[in-house]
Design a protein around this motif. Structure first.
Motif, short mmCIF file in Angstrom:
data_model
loop_
_atom_site.label_atom_id
_atom_site.label_comp_id
_atom_site.label_asym_id
_atom_site.label_seq_id
_atom_site.Cartn_x
_atom_site.Cartn_y
_atom_site.Cartn_z
N LEU A 187 4.50 3.47 11.27
CA LEU A 187 5.54 2.80 11.03
C LEU A 187 6.55 2.43 11.80
N LEU A 213 -6.08 -4.21 -0.17
CA LEU A 213 -7.08 -4.21 0.33
C LEU A 213 -8.50 -4.01 -0.56
N LEU A 242 0.94 0.01 12.94
CA LEU A 242 -0.12 0.32 11.68
C LEU A 242 -1.49 -0.30 11.99
N ALA A 249 -6.57 2.99 6.79
CA ALA A 249 -4.96 2.86 6.30
C ALA A 249 -4.35 4.04 5.52
N GLU A 250 -5.54 4.46 4.65
CA GLU A 250 -4.87 5.74 4.08
C GLU A 250 -4.76 6.89 5.00
N PRO A 287 2.02 8.71 9.45
CA PRO A 287 2.98 7.78 8.92
C PRO A 287 4.09 7.21 9.99
N LYS A 331 -9.54 0.38 4.74
CA LYS A 331 -8.63 0.88 3.45
C LYS A 331 -8.63 2.51 3.70
N MET A 366 1.02 -6.38 2.20
CA MET A 366 1.56 -5.03 1.78
C MET A 366 2.98 -5.43 1.46
N LEU A 391 -1.82 6.43 7.25
CA LEU A 391 -0.45 6.58 6.50
C LEU A 391 -0.08 8.13 6.03
N LEU A 422 4.03 2.38 0.82
CA LEU A 422 3.14 1.33 1.76
C LEU A 422 1.74 1.72 1.76
N LYS A 423 1.34 2.98 1.59
CA LYS A 423 -0.11 3.34 1.50
C LYS A 423 -0.57 2.79 0.16
N ALA A 435 -13.71 -4.00 4.47
CA ALA A 435 -12.35 -3.95 3.78
C ALA A 435 -12.48 -2.47 3.56
N ALA A 472 6.35 5.71 3.42
CA ALA A 472 5.05 5.59 3.68
C ALA A 472 4.02 5.83 2.61
N ALA A 498 -1.18 -0.82 0.63
CA ALA A 498 -2.48 -1.26 1.48
C ALA A 498 -3.61 -1.04 0.65
N GLU A 499 -3.55 0.00 -0.08
CA GLU A 499 -4.82 0.22 -1.09
C GLU A 499 -4.91 -0.82 -2.02
#
Lengths: 408, 408
Positions: free
Chosen positions: B67, A59, B280, B55-56, B63, B52, A284, B59, A51-52, B48, A48, A55-56
């Motif tokens: 996932l 993006l 996700l 997503a943060e 998570p 972002k 990602m 996750l 993947l975080k 975006a 995780a 993603a950051e």
């Protein structure tokens, strides 16, 4: 109105069946149930944090790419990465023959769409992956089942079938650490299968979601690599794999390595299915692969899953040694258990659920019936102490079933 | 081997065609080309930063959920949010009738899989959404085309067809700001269409990806809402929409609102396609919706796209007033342009590409041919100054074509 929609259903839709697994999963969501039923990775192993960060990164640096429509073939850098990964497994193909899919499941649907006509024979292992059957039911094939043993698909049985004039549209093989059987096709059989493919112009669908999850022994060469070795190019094998078991299934990203003659068709068909696989998740995954995550993550998964496998094998030996037989899978996520002839695994499941433990009766994995006294056990999802406890519950459930004198 | 795979192709696969748009998009990737061809949102409007953060958040806090494999129906909180969103548009349905899809395109594939048999009649608008045709070609329907005008689908023509005994499996309508025509089905025709659906037990597929992108005037009631109003429940309409135009297409998340009688079938069929839509991205979208992102983002999109539409309308008036006619879409992403009878839009495209501007010839959108002198212009993707420049190039391309005396 049910009648309205039933009346309008296509012939293919009438063949679609719900998955036994699916209905089971609802039960197994209850925390008191120890589930060996699903084919779920260990959630505590999900990368995780990596993947975080991916993603950051994506993006922040390239949001327009990650959020916009993308090419149906997939994100080019990820395709290139996969191409290199496959070349390392001796499957070297031109870039156009590497395609992304929305999970391996979509690869199976694409294969059905492109290659199956109603009534056409399709050869599958007995037992085989349930999701493949579900993908293909609406295309209405005639399933031809091939026996399997500890060395995987019985290739000699396939050869007899071909000699008898049967011409399957393709043979579907989960080549390593099979779902559900846990078996691996032996190197000698792989070689023979590729020779048969050449002799009979027989397409092979090699499904390989678990190949990297190897816990002991040498890895067998991929069917795709043997095909390349024989012909100098990928000719008869469509190879499917996925990031679901390597990173996380919730991303829904798989890949397809295809012979040149099918590449364009696959892309055109996929365009009608979902235009393309998610841009963000592909970017990602590329970010995670590029930075070498898999180099540490795959060994970690092997370590964790090997321990769970061994825990399950030990618990089975302790509790069920007299009551069942099972194999020792050298990788993957599943064990296959065979009960005494007169025990019905479906009845055992009902007893097991009362004891708060779940599995999948083997009969679900046979396209043409059979396997009533078999069952699939997943060992990747539950923590080791839960695995031991779950197998003990299985034993209690079996005791309850047999001592009750239920018609089994 | 091409011959091997060609020989094994299914009947359905032989019907699959590549998209003209798709091949065009390769050309339009060159930065010097101003493209009115794709149906792309404005990338500079992608939220975006908000995604972002989402997503943060997801996750970090959940998570394992984001996932892991998830339910085929979709992520429950997002389904609940969509249910509320649809109730606000007067489409109140039970939770089981709200399903997530891997983009609206997957909804179209599912409809094809469930409702089309080879040779069965399927009624579509002329012109209609190209992606729907591509989704359905492999199911081999007989397309029945219905004329359209400035009020959208000619419902009276449909009624005559039904009176003549034609029984389409369904009627497919992009109800608001149609792709490609930019037209919106009038309220009176909507009402009549829903009455016809009841009279003839006729399923309606309402595709509504652009409904929120409204730039002027009142919004027409959804066909789904009229069906609910007439029957007290959703009965004849399957409603499709998507986050592609509201947030970002690269996430590949759409939704389906279905009558009760089709819900279970859709879920079972989707299971075979891709097991489920990405966990996700669904959790991210829920996070964005929950925190009210759309309340500010949709008005922002309306503002930006209205300006681009007006820029395009102004430039058309300036450069092409004598040479073409066009509509004034009240929302969405597309304008429909009709050239003089003798001008072939395909020839114009070749000239246009030489002038570094692209569009899609209208003929691509007609299931049974026609529209040779029509074309679709997208106004959402290019920045305003590029729109003005692009329309001027179109004029130059048209001048070049006609002055060259090319057989047009």
């Amino acid at each position: 109105m049910q009648t309205l929609w039933d009346r309008h259903l296509s012939q293919g839709a009438r063949e679609i069946r719900s998955s036994a697994i699916r209905d089971l999963l609802h039960v197994t969501e209850r925390p008191e149930v120890i589930s060996f039923a699903g084919g779920l990775p260990a959630p505590e192993c999900f990368p995780a944090e990596a993947l975080k960060i991916a993603a950051e990164q994506v993006l922040t640096e390239n949001p327009r790419l990650a959020l916009q429509y993308g090419p149906t073939e997939g994100y080019r850098p990820l395709r290139d990465w996969i191409r290199g990964h496959m070349a390392d497994r001796d499957v070297a193909v031109p870039g156009e023959q590497v395609l992304l899919s929305s999970g391996s499941q979509q690869g199976l649907d694409l294969i059905g769409k492109l290659l199956i006509d109603p009534g056409a024979p399709v050869a599958v292992e007995a037992p085989t992956y349930l999701g493949a059957l579900q993908a293909w039911y609406p295309y209405r094939p005639r399933f031809v089942t091939l026996p399997t043993d500890e060395d995987g698909l019985d290739v000699a049985a396939l050869e007899r079938l071909l000699q008898d004039g049967e011409r399957p549209r393709f043979v579907y093989v989960v080549s390593s650490f099979q779902n559900p059987g846990g078996t691996t096709l032996s190197p000698a059989r792989r070689q023979r299968l590729i020779e048969l493919a050449a002799t009979y112009q027989l397409p092979i669908i090699e499904d390989d979601p678990y190949g990297e999850l190897v816990y002991e022994g040498d890895r067998a060469p991929l069917l795709a690599s043997l095909d390349v070795a024989l012909h100098g190019e990928l000719r008869h094998v469509v190879y499917l794999s996925t990031f679901s078991k390597l990173l996380a299934p919730g991303l829904r990203v798989g890949w397809i390595i295809t012979p040149a003659g099918l590449a364009r068709r696959l892309v055109e068909a996929k365009q009608g299915l979902d235009l393309h696989t998610g841009s963000l998740v592909q970017a990602m995954i590329y970010e995670a692969c590029r930075t070498g995550l898999l180099d540490t993550h795959i060994p970690h998964l092997r370590h964790v899953y090997r321990e769970r496998r061994d825990t399950m094998l030990g618990a089975l030996q302790e509790h069920l040694a007299g009551a069942a037989r099972w194999n020792i899978p050298q990788g993957g996520m599943f064990l296959w258990l065979t009960l005494a002839e007169q025990i019905d695994a479906g009845s055992l499941l009902r007893s097991a659920l009362e004891h708060h433990v779940a599995f999948v009766p083997g009969t679900a994995f046979f396209a043409n019936g059979g396997g009533a006294n078999t069952m699939r056990l997943n060992f990747s999802n539950a923590a080791p102490h839960r695995i031991g406890e779950g197998v003990q519950r299985l034993w209690l459930a079996l005791e309850a079933l047999t001592s009750a004198g239920v018609a089994v």
